[in-house]
Structure formats: structure tokens, C-alpha cells
Design a protein around this motif. Structure first.
Motif, PDB file in Angstrom:
ATOM      1  N   LEU A  51     -19.360 -10.364 -15.825  1.00 19.32           N
ATOM      2  CA  LEU A  51     -18.686  -9.058 -16.200  1.00 19.32           C
ATOM      3  C   LEU A  51     -17.938  -8.450 -14.862  1.00 19.32           C
ATOM      4  CD1 LEU A  51     -18.069  -6.807 -17.852  1.00 19.32           C
ATOM      5  CD2 LEU A  51     -20.415  -5.863 -17.028  1.00 19.32           C
ATOM      6  N   VAL A  52     -18.606  -8.264 -13.727  1.00 20.40           N
ATOM      7  CA  VAL A  52     -18.228  -7.636 -12.618  1.00 20.40           C
ATOM      8  C   VAL A  52     -16.960  -8.489 -12.093  1.00 20.40           C
ATOM      9  CG1 VAL A  52     -20.345  -6.289 -12.075  1.00 20.40           C
ATOM     10  CG2 VAL A  52     -19.996  -8.495 -10.954  1.00 20.40           C
ATOM     11  N   PHE A  53     -17.098  -9.765 -12.273  1.00 18.96           N
ATOM     12  CA  PHE A  53     -16.118 -10.693 -11.647  1.00 18.96           C
ATOM     13  C   PHE A  53     -14.878 -10.912 -12.348  1.00 18.96           C
ATOM     14  CE2 PHE A  53     -13.927 -15.036 -11.346  1.00 18.96           C
ATOM     15  CZ  PHE A  53     -14.038 -15.154  -9.884  1.00 18.96           C
ATOM     16  N   VAL A  54     -15.086 -10.736 -13.498  1.00 15.35           N
ATOM     17  CA  VAL A  54     -13.690 -10.462 -14.576  1.00 15.35           C
ATOM     18  C   VAL A  54     -13.006  -9.218 -14.109  1.00 15.35           C
ATOM     19  CG1 VAL A  54     -12.696 -10.285 -16.746  1.00 15.35           C
ATOM     20  CG2 VAL A  54     -14.450 -11.843 -16.347  1.00 15.35           C
ATOM     21  N   LEU A  55     -14.010  -8.091 -14.104  1.00 15.42           N
ATOM     22  CA  LEU A  55     -13.053  -6.725 -13.704  1.00 15.42           C
ATOM     23  C   LEU A  55     -12.669  -6.815 -12.343  1.00 15.42           C
ATOM     24  CD1 LEU A  55     -15.759  -4.378 -15.425  1.00 15.42           C
ATOM     25  CD2 LEU A  55     -13.393  -4.930 -16.323  1.00 15.42           C
TER      26      LEU A  55
ATOM     27  N   GLU B  67      -7.589   7.013 -12.775  1.00 18.35           N
ATOM     28  CA  GLU B  67      -6.604   6.213 -12.369  1.00 18.35           C
ATOM     29  C   GLU B  67      -6.744   4.640 -12.746  1.00 18.35           C
ATOM     30  OE1 GLU B  67      -4.034   5.204  -8.408  1.00 18.35           O
ATOM     31  OE2 GLU B  67      -5.617   6.629  -8.281  1.00 18.35           O
ATOM     32  N   PHE B  68      -7.954   4.276 -12.769  1.00 19.59           N
ATOM     33  CA  PHE B  68      -8.370   2.988 -13.093  1.00 19.59           C
ATOM     34  C   PHE B  68      -9.494   2.849 -14.271  1.00 19.59           C
ATOM     35  CE2 PHE B  68      -7.481   3.293  -8.459  1.00 19.59           C
ATOM     36  CZ  PHE B  68      -6.197   2.190  -8.420  1.00 19.59           C
ATOM     37  N   PRO B  69      -9.235   3.584 -15.422  1.00 13.89           N
ATOM     38  CA  PRO B  69     -10.320   3.666 -16.551  1.00 13.89           C
ATOM     39  C   PRO B  69     -10.823   2.416 -16.978  1.00 13.89           C
ATOM     40  CG  PRO B  69      -8.068   4.080 -17.242  1.00 13.89           C
ATOM     41  CD  PRO B  69      -7.825   3.934 -16.084  1.00 13.89           C
ATOM     42  N   TYR B  70     -10.115   1.458 -17.201  1.00 17.31           N
ATOM     43  CA  TYR B  70     -10.612   0.153 -17.873  1.00 17.31           C
ATOM     44  C   TYR B  70     -11.037  -1.038 -16.959  1.00 17.31           C
ATOM     45  CZ  TYR B  70      -8.247   2.598 -21.525  1.00 17.31           C
ATOM     46  OH  TYR B  70      -7.645   3.552 -22.448  1.00 17.31           O
ATOM     47  N   THR B  71     -10.543  -1.090 -15.635  1.00 23.30           N
ATOM     48  CA  THR B  71     -11.253  -2.110 -14.770  1.00 23.30           C
ATOM     49  C   THR B  71     -11.814  -1.464 -13.612  1.00 23.30           C
ATOM     50  OG1 THR B  71      -9.087  -2.114 -13.389  1.00 23.30           O
ATOM     51  CG2 THR B  71      -9.129  -3.550 -15.360  1.00 23.30           C
ATOM     52  N   GLY B  72     -11.802  -0.281 -13.264  1.00 16.91           N
ATOM     53  CA  GLY B  72     -12.271   0.155 -11.843  1.00 16.91           C
ATOM     54  C   GLY B  72     -11.570  -0.512 -10.852  1.00 16.91           C
ATOM     55  N   ILE B  73     -12.296  -0.174  -9.701  1.00 11.68           N
ATOM     56  CA  ILE B  73     -11.540  -0.654  -8.372  1.00 11.68           C
ATOM     57  C   ILE B  73     -12.165  -1.619  -7.766  1.00 11.68           C
ATOM     58  CG2 ILE B  73     -10.555   1.507  -7.843  1.00 11.68           C
ATOM     59  CD1 ILE B  73     -12.939   2.169  -6.063  1.00 11.68           C
ATOM     60  N   GLY B  74     -13.231  -2.313  -8.440  1.00 12.65           N
ATOM     61  CA  GLY B  74     -13.979  -3.482  -7.922  1.00 12.65           C
ATOM     62  C   GLY B  74     -15.467  -3.001  -7.592  1.00 12.65           C
ATOM     63  N   PHE B  75     -16.362  -3.994  -7.939  1.00  8.47           N
ATOM     64  CA  PHE B  75     -17.870  -3.689  -7.770  1.00  8.47           C
ATOM     65  C   PHE B  75     -18.190  -3.316  -6.276  1.00  8.47           C
ATOM     66  CE2 PHE B  75     -22.405  -4.846  -7.415  1.00  8.47           C
ATOM     67  CZ  PHE B  75     -23.159  -4.102  -8.197  1.00  8.47           C
ATOM     68  N   GLY B  76     -18.822  -2.437  -5.868  1.00  6.85           N
ATOM     69  CA  GLY B  76     -19.425  -2.183  -4.469  1.00  6.85           C
ATOM     70  C   GLY B  76     -18.293  -1.354  -3.756  1.00  6.85           C
ATOM     71  N   HIS B  77     -16.960  -0.993  -4.158  1.00  5.25           N
ATOM     72  CA  HIS B  77     -15.943  -0.577  -3.466  1.00  5.25           C
ATOM     73  C   HIS B  77     -16.273   1.163  -3.512  1.00  5.25           C
ATOM     74  CE1 HIS B  77     -14.352  -4.414  -3.723  1.00  5.25           C
ATOM     75  NE2 HIS B  77     -13.320  -4.004  -2.992  1.00  5.25           N
TER      76      HIS B  77
ATOM     77  N   ASN C 282     -24.626   9.296  -8.138  1.00  6.16           N
ATOM     78  CA  ASN C 282     -24.616   9.266  -9.391  1.00  6.16           C
ATOM     79  C   ASN C 282     -24.142   7.849  -9.918  1.00  6.16           C
ATOM     80  OD1 ASN C 282     -23.731   9.388 -12.274  1.00  6.16           O
ATOM     81  ND2 ASN C 282     -23.906  11.416 -12.279  1.00  6.16           N
ATOM     82  N   ASP C 283     -24.991   6.999 -10.358  1.00  2.91           N
ATOM     83  CA  ASP C 283     -24.807   5.491 -10.764  1.00  2.91           C
ATOM     84  C   ASP C 283     -23.759   5.621 -11.906  1.00  2.91           C
ATOM     85  OD1 ASP C 283     -25.439   4.306  -8.542  1.00  2.91           O
ATOM     86  OD2 ASP C 283     -27.589   3.999  -9.528  1.00  2.91           O
ATOM     87  N   TYR C 284     -23.649   6.543 -12.655  1.00  2.00           N
ATOM     88  CA  TYR C 284     -22.924   6.513 -13.871  1.00  2.00           C
ATOM     89  C   TYR C 284     -21.548   6.529 -13.599  1.00  2.00           C
ATOM     90  CZ  TYR C 284     -27.497   6.670 -16.262  1.00  2.00           C
ATOM     91  OH  TYR C 284     -28.667   6.552 -16.559  1.00  2.00           O
ATOM     92  N   ILE C 285     -21.102   7.589 -12.733  1.00  2.00           N
ATOM     93  CA  ILE C 285     -20.088   7.951 -12.250  1.00  2.00           C
ATOM     94  C   ILE C 285     -19.562   6.692 -11.251  1.00  2.00           C
ATOM     95  CG2 ILE C 285     -18.722   9.394 -10.554  1.00  2.00           C
ATOM     96  CD1 ILE C 285     -20.077  11.653 -11.625  1.00  2.00           C
ATOM     97  N   ARG C 286     -20.440   6.278 -10.289  1.00  2.00           N
ATOM     98  CA  ARG C 286     -20.095   5.230  -9.361  1.00  2.00           C
ATOM     99  C   ARG C 286     -19.710   3.814 -10.126  1.00  2.00           C
ATOM    100  NH1 ARG C 286     -24.211   0.876  -6.845  1.00  2.00           N
ATOM    101  NH2 ARG C 286     -22.437  -0.674  -6.615  1.00  2.00           N
ATOM    102  N   LEU C 287     -20.498   3.475 -11.289  1.00  2.00           N
ATOM    103  CA  LEU C 287     -19.960   2.142 -11.704  1.00  2.00           C
ATOM    104  C   LEU C 287     -18.950   2.272 -12.637  1.00  2.00           C
ATOM    105  CD1 LEU C 287     -23.448   0.804 -12.781  1.00  2.00           C
ATOM    106  CD2 LEU C 287     -21.753   0.068 -11.021  1.00  2.00           C
ATOM    107  N   SER C 288     -18.444   3.752 -13.211  1.00  2.00           N
ATOM    108  CA  SER C 288     -17.472   3.934 -13.913  1.00  2.00           C
ATOM    109  C   SER C 288     -16.086   3.828 -12.853  1.00  2.00           C
ATOM    110  CB  SER C 288     -17.597   5.257 -14.519  1.00  2.00           C
ATOM    111  OG  SER C 288     -18.451   5.583 -15.600  1.00  2.00           O
TER     112      SER C 288
ATOM    113  N   ILE D  68     -20.598   0.718 -19.349  1.00  2.00           N
ATOM    114  CA  ILE D  68     -21.416   0.663 -20.400  1.00  2.00           C
ATOM    115  C   ILE D  68     -22.114  -0.472 -20.642  1.00  2.00           C
ATOM    116  CG2 ILE D  68     -21.485   1.143 -23.007  1.00  2.00           C
ATOM    117  CD1 ILE D  68     -19.285   3.242 -22.614  1.00  2.00           C
ATOM    118  N   ILE D  69     -21.348  -1.703 -20.619  1.00  2.00           N
ATOM    119  CA  ILE D  69     -21.579  -2.880 -20.886  1.00  2.00           C
ATOM    120  C   ILE D  69     -22.808  -3.260 -19.673  1.00  2.00           C
ATOM    121  CG2 ILE D  69     -20.858  -5.424 -20.635  1.00  2.00           C
ATOM    122  CD1 ILE D  69     -18.188  -4.513 -21.773  1.00  2.00           C
ATOM    123  N   PHE D  70     -22.520  -2.854 -18.451  1.00  2.00           N
ATOM    124  CA  PHE D  70     -23.139  -3.084 -17.331  1.00  2.00           C
ATOM    125  C   PHE D  70     -24.681  -2.773 -17.796  1.00  2.00           C
ATOM    126  CE2 PHE D  70     -25.605  -2.149 -13.397  1.00  2.00           C
ATOM    127  CZ  PHE D  70     -25.112  -3.182 -12.851  1.00  2.00           C
ATOM    128  N   TYR D  71     -24.869  -1.600 -18.252  1.00  2.00           N
ATOM    129  CA  TYR D  71     -26.273  -0.693 -18.775  1.00  2.00           C
ATOM    130  C   TYR D  71     -26.884  -1.346 -19.864  1.00  2.00           C
ATOM    131  CZ  TYR D  71     -26.346   2.474 -14.666  1.00  2.00           C
ATOM    132  OH  TYR D  71     -26.512   3.109 -13.462  1.00  2.00           O
TER     133      TYR D  71
END
Length: 399
Positions: free
Chosen positions: A62-66, A265-275, A295-301, A310-313
Motif C-alpha cells: 500500500l505505502v509503496f504504491v502510493l 493539496e495531495f488528498p489521494y496519494t499523500g506525499i510519501g510515507f515518513g515525509h 496526530n497519526d490520523y492527520i500524519r498518515l493522511s 483508512i486502508i492503513f488502519y
């Protein structure tokens, strides 16, 4: 044996906080490597839960595809791969096979860690290596750090320490009652509100549902714990009440308002896990005292987009439930610990903190029971012969 030794050494290394005390810039990498080695050690054991490993691969996929899909120009593969430890360590602890010896060793080590934190904090403070208190942004109150660099870490350490010490008491080791008091003092001195609530609920539930203890004993433990807890709370009431009424989001709303613009600005892909940590403007970091989202919900969003979060959780929840239902009966305490983890995720960096998600692992360890001695097992398996009778061809497996 290797897993136990490496995991406990990782926790001790974390409490020593060589980065804060010795100003060693590579300490974070060393600590992450230690926990990754522990994750590898437990996965190398036979009997790892294949379903949870499948969910781990799904999470990484999941995180790799995004990451591949993100249009964020500042994306870095080095940051991405360095952040995967947050997923791997947690899923490894959920999937790995453990036993009674692991349970006892890890509970004992965790019960002593807050005391070690306090002793090291005192030593570091009076040798000038680092202060053992810090001033909170919103209230100006002094919060206890011990040897660690943030009061939130110290609060989480105290939470895990209280839980572990209580489990040892329930297993018959009454001497650990003193560590319950010490660990609760550390937790309250650090001023953790959410961690205190999670600690009370999860630890209290573990007492109430403990098998083999009479209702009278359980009620006595609850009453004694409540009276003792209130007495300790009275010592810190002034500062704790101030935090409860005045701290609010402790400046986090400044961070969250900024991060919501990134989500938009990046609602569907985000900016990359850990960024997320690396995109926080310096002025926001100055105001909040940290570059982390808290806030991990905001962070992961921010990092995965809202659907990805959502899929992550969903995947993580499935893994925890699978681990909790492994064994003869559901591990209710582990499920409550995970609920506490989700609660902490609303105001802390629970996913990336190696001192908050271990509560789930500590609760999962409670499924192990003390094995019968080998001689007793052999005795119980021998045929039961009546005096003066001849043995028959059938061997009874009961006793």
C-alpha cells in the motif's frame, strides 16, 4: 533467547538516550537498527503467524504504491525506506511466536525501565549532560523527562511499566508492587493525560478479567489501587489539573492547521510515507516545539492521502485482531490496549514511538501460562493403577 535479549537491549538503549545525553547525532539510526534486529529475531523463529505476515506485505505494498503515485516533488526514497521500520517492527511483534520465558523476561525488564529512566535522569541532570525537566508550551509548567528527551516518551514508559508490574503481581510476584508505585509516580510527574487514562483502563481490565483470582481479591486490588492512585495523584494535582484545564492541544492546532492544507493539496496519494516530519516549516516547529504531527490520523493522511490512511488502519486492525484471537480464548486486554493505542494516536506520535505501541505486545504476552514441570507431566501421563491390580493394555492419558 536471541529475541528476548535484543528486544530488551533495544528498550534499555532507548532509555539511556545517548542522543540527548551525549549529543550523538546518529543515535536515532542506532535505536532503529536495534529494534529492527529484534523484529528480525522474532520473525526467524518458527511459528510466525502467516496471516499477519500477509497483512504486513499488504501494508508495505500500500505505502509503496502510493509512494510511486505521489506527485510531491520533494519525495525521497531514502526517507521512505528508512521509515518502513515503523510498520515492520509493529507487525513483527504481532506475528512472532512467543512463550512464557519471553513473557516473564520482557515484563520484568519493562517494569524496571521507568526506575532506570529516573536514575539516569538524575545522573544526567546533575552532571550537566541534559535537564530532567522541560517547560510545556501552553501552560509554562515543568514536566518530568527523566533520561528521555520528551515528556510524552516518559509518560508512555511509565504507562507500560505500570502495566507490566501489575501483570507480574497477578502472576504471584507481590514484590513488584513497589514498582507499580514508582512507575505511576514517573507517569504522573511526566504529566501524561491520555497515557494515564489508557493505563488505568487497560491495567484495570487486566485485573478484573484475570482467571484464577477470586472476585473478593480482584475488588480488593481495585480498591487498593484506586486509593493508592488517588493518594499519588494528590501529590501532582496542581500541575495535573492545570494541564487538564489549560493545556488544550498544547499548540498542536497550529501544526494541524498547516498539515490540513497539505492534505488538501495531495488528498489521494499523500506525499510519501515518513515525509510529514520533513515538510514542517521551521516557524511552525518553533511555535510547537516539534516537527512531528502529534496526530497519526492527520500524519498518515498527509503521507498516504485520506483513503490510504483508512486502508492503513484497516490492515493494522485486522493484524491486531488476528493476534488477539490466537490461542484458546480471545485476548480482551490486547484488544483494549489497541483501542488505547488508537486513542493515543489522536494526540501523540503513537505509530513512530517505540514506547507506546509496545503496550499491545505486553498485553499479547499475557496469553502464556506457566508450563507444568516436565516431571509432573510425565507423572500425570502414567497409567493409574489400583493397588493389587494388574496393568491393562490401555494407557490412560488423564490423571
Amino acid at each position: 533467547m536471541a529475541f528476548r535479549a535484543i528486544y530488551i537491549a533495544s528498550l534499555v538503549l532507548l532509555v539511556f538516550n545517548i542522543g540527548g545525553a551525549l549529543h550523538f547525532s546518529g543515535s536515532n539510526a542506532v535505536e532503529k537498527t536495534a529494534f529492527l534486529l529484534a523484529a528480525l529475531a522474532i520473525l526467524l523463529r518458527k511459528g510466525a503467524d502467516k496471516s499477519i505476515l500477509f497483512l504486513l506485505f499488504g501494508q508495505i505494498f500500500l505505502v509503496f504504491v502510493l509512494a510511486v503515485a505521489t506527485p510531491y516533488k520533494g519525495f525521497s526514497w531514502s526517507i521512505f525506506f528508512a521509515s518502513l521500520n515503523q510498520i515492520i517492527i509493529l507487525f513483527a511483534l504481532l506475528a512472532g511466536k512467543t512463550g512464557f520465558k519471553d513473557q516473564q523476561a520482557i515484563w520484568k525488564a519493562t517494569a524496571y525501565l521507568p526506575l532506570l529512566c529516573a536514575v539516569l535522569g538524575f545522573a544526567y541532570h546533575f552532571t550537566g549532560m541534559k535537564p530532567m525537566t522541560a517547560i510545556e508550551f501552553a501552560t509554562g509548567l515543568s514536566r518530568y523527562l527523566g533520561s528521555l528527551s520528551a515528556a510524552a516518551f516518559t509518560s508512555a514508559l511509565g504507562m507500560c511499566g505500570v502495566f507490566a508490574a501489575v501483570q507480574l503481581i497477578l502472576s504471584g510476584r507481590k514484590a513488584y508492587a513497589i514498582l507499580v508505585v514508582v512507575n505511576l509516580l514517573v507517569l504522573l510527574a511526566a504529566g501524561g493525560r491520555a497515557t494515564l487514562a489508557v493505563c488505568v483502563v487497560v491495567t484495570g481490565a487486566s485485573v478484573l478479567i484475570q482467571r484464577g483470582i477470586t472476585i473478593t481479591t480482584k475488588l480488593s486490588l481495585v480498591v487498593l489501587g484506586s486509593v493508592g492512585g488517588l493518594a499519588i495523584l494528590a501529590i501532582f494535582w496542581k500541575s495535573f489539573a492545570t494541564r487538564l484545564t489549560q493545556s488544550g492541544d498544547n499548540g498542536r492546532f497550529i501544526m494541524w492547521d498547516y498539515l490540513r492544507t497539505v492534505i488538501a493539496e495531495f488528498p489521494y496519494t499523500g506525499i510519501g510515507f515518513g515525509h510529514q516530519f520533513f515538510i514542517t516549516p521551521h516557524e511552525v516547529e518553533i511555535l510547537t516545539g516539534s516537527a512531528a504531527a502529534h496526530n497519526d490520523y492527520i500524519r498518515l493522511s498527509v503521507e498516504l492521502g485520506t483513503p490510504g490512511m483508512i486502508i492503513f488502519y484497516v490492515l493494522l486492525t485486522a493484524a491486531v485482531l488476528k493476534a488477539s484471537f490466537r490461542g484458546r480464548r480471545p485476548n480482551v486486554v490486547a484488544i483494549l490496549a489497541y483501542a488505547g493505542f488508537l486513542f493515543l494516536s489522536n494526540s501523540d506520535n503513537a505509530l513512530s514511538s517505540p514506547l507506546e505501541f509496545p503496550l499491545i505486545f505486553l498485553a499479547l504476552l499475557s496469553r502464556h501460562e506457566k508450563p507444568y514441570p516436565r516431571k509432573l507431566i510425565q507423572t500425570r501421563s502414567l497409567p493409574q493403577m489400583r493397588r493389587g491390580s494388574r496393568p491393562t493394555a490401555t494407557v490412560s492419558q488423564g490423571g
